[in-house]
Scaffold this motif. Structure first.
Motif, PDB file in Angstrom:
ATOM      1  N   TYR A  42       0.867  -1.182   0.000  1.00 34.45           N
ATOM      2  CA  TYR A  42       0.000   0.000   0.000  1.00 34.45           C
ATOM      3  C   TYR A  42       0.904   1.232   0.000  1.00 34.45           C
ATOM      4  N   CYS A  43       0.942   1.927  -1.120  1.00 31.76           N
ATOM      5  CA  CYS A  43       1.923   2.992  -1.331  1.00 31.76           C
ATOM      6  C   CYS A  43       1.324   4.379  -1.147  1.00 31.76           C
ATOM      7  N   SER A  44       2.140   5.265  -0.612  1.00 28.99           N
ATOM      8  CA  SER A  44       1.786   6.679  -0.598  1.00 28.99           C
ATOM      9  C   SER A  44       1.739   7.173  -2.045  1.00 28.99           C
ATOM     10  N   PRO A  45       1.139   8.330  -2.299  1.00 29.79           N
ATOM     11  CA  PRO A  45       1.000   8.802  -3.689  1.00 29.79           C
ATOM     12  C   PRO A  45       2.342   8.850  -4.401  1.00 29.79           C
ATOM     13  N   TYR A  46       2.381   8.353  -5.647  1.00 27.67           N
ATOM     14  CA  TYR A  46       3.662   8.383  -6.346  1.00 27.67           C
ATOM     15  C   TYR A  46       3.579   8.940  -7.768  1.00 27.67           C
ATOM     16  N   LEU A  47       2.521   9.676  -8.047  1.00 22.64           N
ATOM     17  CA  LEU A  47       2.561  10.495  -9.249  1.00 22.64           C
ATOM     18  C   LEU A  47       3.506  11.668  -9.004  1.00 22.64           C
ATOM     19  N   GLN A  48       3.897  12.366 -10.070  1.00 23.23           N
ATOM     20  CA  GLN A  48       4.912  13.403  -9.923  1.00 23.23           C
ATOM     21  C   GLN A  48       4.481  14.470  -8.922  1.00 23.23           C
ATOM     22  N   ALA A  49       5.268  14.606  -7.867  1.00 22.31           N
ATOM     23  CA  ALA A  49       4.971  15.571  -6.813  1.00 22.31           C
ATOM     24  C   ALA A  49       5.928  16.753  -6.913  1.00 22.31           C
ATOM     25  N   ALA A  50       5.685  17.752  -6.079  1.00 28.78           N
ATOM     26  CA  ALA A  50       6.550  18.929  -6.043  1.00 28.78           C
ATOM     27  C   ALA A  50       7.972  18.489  -5.684  1.00 28.78           C
ATOM     28  N   ASN A  66       6.599   9.922 -10.287  1.00 24.24           N
ATOM     29  CA  ASN A  66       7.551  10.793  -9.598  1.00 24.24           C
ATOM     30  C   ASN A  66       8.997  10.425  -9.956  1.00 24.24           C
ATOM     31  N   ALA A  67       9.702  11.376 -10.569  1.00 22.18           N
ATOM     32  CA  ALA A  67      11.085  11.128 -10.987  1.00 22.18           C
ATOM     33  C   ALA A  67      11.999  10.900  -9.801  1.00 22.18           C
ATOM     34  N   GLU A  68      11.717  11.529  -8.671  1.00 20.75           N
ATOM     35  CA  GLU A  68      12.573  11.371  -7.498  1.00 20.75           C
ATOM     36  C   GLU A  68      12.475   9.979  -6.903  1.00 20.75           C
ATOM     37  N   LEU A  69      11.441   9.236  -7.272  1.00 22.65           N
ATOM     38  CA  LEU A  69      11.284   7.859  -6.794  1.00 22.65           C
ATOM     39  C   LEU A  69      11.883   6.843  -7.765  1.00 22.65           C
ATOM     40  N   GLY A  70      12.293   7.316  -8.933  1.00 25.79           N
ATOM     41  CA  GLY A  70      12.830   6.421  -9.950  1.00 25.79           C
ATOM     42  C   GLY A  70      12.121   6.519 -11.276  1.00 25.79           C
ATOM     43  N   GLY A  71      11.070   7.334 -11.338  1.00 29.17           N
ATOM     44  CA  GLY A  71      10.381   7.558 -12.601  1.00 29.17           C
ATOM     45  C   GLY A  71       9.705   6.313 -13.156  1.00 29.17           C
TER      46      GLY A  71
END
Length: 932
Positions: A42-50, A66-71
């Motif tokens: 169950y993941c926290s939101p991982y679309l591109q964030a600020a 989210n690119a900071e997570l690995g895109g």
């Protein structure tokens, strides 16, 4: 990617993703989570964030991972690892708002550049008419550190060129420049270098359709022509150095001349303003009072599809199987949103972050499986509080803080809600006041009410709701909502007899959709969207930090004024949930809880020992007298004492950071926006010294040690109940061991998964059959056999007992899926004898029995002749291996070797799990909670 997960939804495990714990890190723990026994990550939101987001709720691009997570590549790898482990995935979705802090949000950037004519103008909940006092349609941007004029005159806002594009910069803030506003600047540059090409571009820009022209033809022409002109400028500056130099010289002239900068800024589609202006003049709906999070119009189908494109694709491809919906109360029409989402994802498991107050029910018409579990969390937590001791703790609290009269929580909550309305939500209030005035002008009986009259009545009404919001719709208002609205109107009328009662009655009628036309409906909708933030900010973010009677009860969705839950109430509610909400989420700790489950369970022990607690507080107050500054108020001091004991051992940095947040949220002597540095330094310094000074450390350690084992037994009971109650249990990251975390960011500290892997593997190695002898229960977490339970108890200080309880209970769920399915039912079991009130037990599906303990400090392991009658059959204890026959069994025998028990049926008609049963697919989610 069409892989399906191998087991029905039985338990989720929440992972908080960020740059330091990205998709690769998450993928690395997937096998461990499988071995632990959960079915879904169950993941926290991982679309591109600020940029730099630590939580993901500030989405800036719904089309990208989210690119900071690995895109995209990191996400694909993570999803493949999840599928390869036979697990499913649940994703957090944020439909209410987006972050607007920079150009990363291309929708908002386009709106700032093009105003109402932007193709995305209807995506955001912006009231373009709100700023008509300026003579045009502009969005207020409350980001300046000082008044606008001072900032401009100081030259802090600067025009910059990037090829053929232009931006305005204020330190880290960057905004686009409206194309038409550049015409005079470019024209002057053309005159400076005698460039007809620049003159042509300037003229063409000046002839672009106005940003207020929103017809399709004008919008298309504006967007086409401005992009052509941008390309033309870029080429022009590349090919003509003289034109480039003239342009840059003109830019410097604008930057050095306050009049010219003001002229340029006045032609933008936004108005930079002093940040404090947001308190009254903001023209867009926010998430609570956070200016950088703008409300979305997700009720628009185009917006819905744009925001959910990736999510729905992942559901369709089998990469994601469930959704957690964030803050649905902010939406214009939650039911309409959920129905659209269900239509788009008919088989998804959907749970919603709806905060229910005690006694409130989730709307039966919402096609979702249930809430994210705060209602369950508070109900279960109350079971471990001894209600008999309420008067004792009232007395201790009032004596400690020196109260002249008893502090009533509900009166305090009302005061804080009123404070939030007046201090934090002024712009929202002004917006609904304007709507009310439009309605009043349509009716002769209301026409003479002034704007001040409307504001006053509305400010009282929105703070008078006992729940987060009502859900009236254009097609009708439910009886439940009518009762909620009538109650709020009566409360407002009673609180403010000086306000004309007709005003409250009229506003109530609007909420009940008794006025025809659009003005009444729009006013009702906006009030409904506002009462949630009033309650959330008033209760969770203010009153909870001002009422320290017993802070273990100050939890999201809880009522700190209510002391404890009876066994009868708990069993009754579980029976209802088994029938009506069998697939709702069951939470223990979350990213938003004020304290972890283990802190709350330790603090619950204090409710059993009021005399010892008061003696401790008196001793600690005396021992800390030498370094307690005069600024340290007794309410905060009492909070610090409970925090230190609940989270012990805790270092100075952790408690200092927590107390800083607590006193700012309390808003009594300091706030986030109006800090009192002297007060903060005194209080934080006191808290830090309290956990560093040898004398006070000794006292805190002694108290924490005295309740440690009872607190751990509470935690184990809390765990096995949550993992087997009707619903889908969730584990927050790391909470399978003891986790003494406080509110965020404390609960986002790194988790040592290597330690958890090693401990779980050691349990698997030593698991044996049941012991042949039963040791006497001492009421402590002490090892006394050579079994699996003994191995866990050897690691008691590291959380071994909890990891054992979690892993073996989840494996029992895996082996007996029918017991925990929609038809599993719930049968309370009641003990007999002197210690009966200390037993919470129930049976699921006739094949799994949960036996837990409450008020363990008072019990002290003295079960005497207390017994529990088990259903017929043979039962195996999953923690000790012991076997029992149905009928009356002594509690001292059941819990002789481990403080709690999960018993599973060992009958010929209930075979052990086979490889075939391991490959069953998930039961499709239905569109009602009753049948899902």
């Amino acid at each position: 990617m069409s892989e399906t997960f191998s087991d029905p939804l039985r338990a989720t495990y929440r992972l908080q993703l960020h740059a330091e714990f990205d998709f690769d890190a998450a993928a690395a723990v997937v096998d461990y989570l499988r071995d632990l026994g959960v079915s879904h990550v169950y993941c926290s939101p991982y679309l591109q964030a600020a940029p730099g987001s630590l939580h993901g709720y500030d989405v800036v691009d719904h089309s990208a991972v989210n690119a900071e997570l690995g895109g995209e590549k990191g996400h694909e790898w993570f999803c493949r690892r999840v599928a390869a482990a036979g697990l499913g995935q649940v994703v957090d979705v944020v439909p209410n708002h987006m972050a607007i802090s920079g150009p990363e949000n291309r929708w908002w950037w386009d709106v700032l550049e093009n105003g109402p004519s932007s193709r995305y103008a209807t995506y955001f909940d912006v009231d373009w008419s709100y700023s008509q006092q300026d003579g045009d349609n502009r969005v207020l941007l409350p980001v300046l550190g000082d008044h606008y004029g001072r900032v401009v005159e100081a030259g802090q806002i600067r025009l910059e060129r990037r090829g053929g594009s232009f931006v305005l910069r204020y330190f880290d803030h960057v905004w686009p420049v409206a194309p038409r506003s550049l015409a005079p600047v470019i024209a002057r540059a053309g005159e400076r270098c005698d460039s007809p090409d620049l003159g042509f571009v300037a003229s063409a820009l000046d002839y672009l359709p106005l940003p207020t022209a929103t017809d399709r033809a004008s919008t298309r022409r504006r967007h086409r022509d401005k992009e052509v002109l941008r390309v033309q400028l870029t080429r022009l500056f590349e090919e003509q150095p003289a034109a480039r130099r003239a342009m840059d010289d003109e830019i410097e002239l604008v930057n050095s001349n306050a009049e010219r900068m003001d002229e340029l800024l006045s032609r933008q589609n936004y108005r930079p303003a002093f940040w404090r202006v947001a308190g009254s003049d903001l023209s867009y709906r926010r998430f609570f009072d956070i200016n950088d999070l703008v409300g979305m119009c997700v009720e628009d189908e185009e917006v819905f599809l744009a925001m959910h494109e990736r999510i729905l694709d992942w559901l369709e491809r089998g990469m994601v199987h469930g959704l957690r919906i964030d803050h649905p109360d902010g939406l214009r029409d939650p039911e309409h949103y959920f129905q659209r989402l269900r239509d788009a994802a008919p088989q998804a498991w959907i749970v919603v972050e709806k905060i229910l107050h005690p006694g409130e029910r989730l709307r039966a018409t919402w096609p979702v499986q249930g809430t994210t579990g705060y209602d369950f969390l508070n109900l279960l937590g109350g079971v471990f509080i001894d209600p008999v001791r309420e008067d004792d703790f009232d007395g201790i609290y009032h004596r400690f803080i020196g109260a002249d009269e008893p502090v009533n929580y509900h009166a305090l909550l009302q005061e804080k809600k009123d404070q939030v309305v007046s201090e934090l939500l002024g712009s929202d209030m002004n917006r609904i006041t304007a709507l009310a005035m439009q309605l009043f002008q349509q009716h002769r009986r209301l026409r003479d009410f002034t704007r001040d009259d409307a504001w006053e009545a509305l400010s009282v009404l929105v703070a008078s709701f006992s729940v987060y919001r009502s859900y009236g719709r254009d097609n009708g208002v439910s009886k439940e909502d009518v009762c909620t609205i009538d109650e709020a109107v009566a409360c407002a009328t009673g609180r403010r007899p000086d306000v004309d009662p007709e005003l409250f009655a009229v506003l109530g009628s609007a909420l009940k959709r008794e006025f025809g036309g659009t003005h009444g409906a729009e006013l009702a909708t906006r009030i409904q969207q506002l009462t949630g933030p009033v309650m959330a900010k008033g209760a969770e973010d203010t009153a909870f930090y001002c009422y320290a009677r017993f802070v273990g009860l100050n939890e999201v969705g809880g009522d700190p004024g209510r002391f404890g839950t009876s066994l009868e109430e708990f069993h009754r509610e579980m029976s209802r949930r088994a029938h009506e909400e069998p697939r709702a989420m069951l939470a223990g700790s979350t990213h938003d809880t004020k304290r972890s489950e283990d802190v709350r369970m330790r603090l619950a022990v204090l409710a059993e020992i009021p005399d010892a607690w008061e003696g401790f507080c008196d001793a600690l107050r005396e021992a800390s007298g030498g370094f307690r500054a005069a600024e340290v108020d007794p309410e905060t001091e009492y909070l610090i004492y409970q925090t230190a004991v609940g989270a012990w051992p805790i270092d100075a940095d952790r408690i200092g950071a927590y107390i800083q947040k607590a006193i700012k949220e309390a808003k009594r002597f300091t706030t986030w926006t109006r800090p009192d540095e002297q007060y903060e330094a005194a209080v934080i310094g006191f808290a830090r010294r309290l956990v560093e000074d040898p004398a006070t450390c000794t006292l805190v350690d002694q108290m924490a040690t005295s309740i440690r084992d009872a607190g751990r037994i509470n935690s184990l009971s809390h765990t096995v109940i949550r993992l087997t109650a009707p619903g889908v249990p969730d584990l927050y990251q790391g909470a399978e061991l003891w986790d003494l975390s406080l509110v965020d960011p404390d609960n986002r500290r790194p988790v040592d998964y290597d330690q958890r892997r090693r401990m779980l593997a050691s349990f698997d190695r030593v698991e044996t059959t049941a012991p042949t002898t039963v040791a006497a229960n001492t009421g402590t977490l002490a090892a006394n056999t050579g079994t699996l339970a003994d191995e866990a108890l050897k690691h008691a200080d590291d959380g071994g007992p909890k990891l054992l309880a979690v892993s073996r209970t989840l494996r029992a769920r895996q082996e007996f899926p029918a017991a925990f399915g929609p038809d599993g039912g719930y049968e309370p079991l009641f003990a007999q004898g002197k210690g009966a009130d200390h037993v919470l037990a129930f049976c699921r599906g006739g094949t799994v029995v949960t036996v837990a303990v409450r008020l363990p400090h008072t019990l002290a392991g003295e079960w005497a002749e207390t017994t529990l009658r088990l259903p017929d059959g043979t039962w195996r204890n999953r923690f000790t291996g012991e076997r029992y026959s149905g009928g009356s069994v002594a509690m001292a025998q059941l819990l002789g070797n481990f403080p709690v028990a999960i018993l599973t049926a060992s009958t010929t008609d209930q075979p052990e799990r086979t490889e075939a049963s391991a490959n069953t697919t998930a039961r499709p989610a239905k569109t009602t909670r009753e049948t899902s």
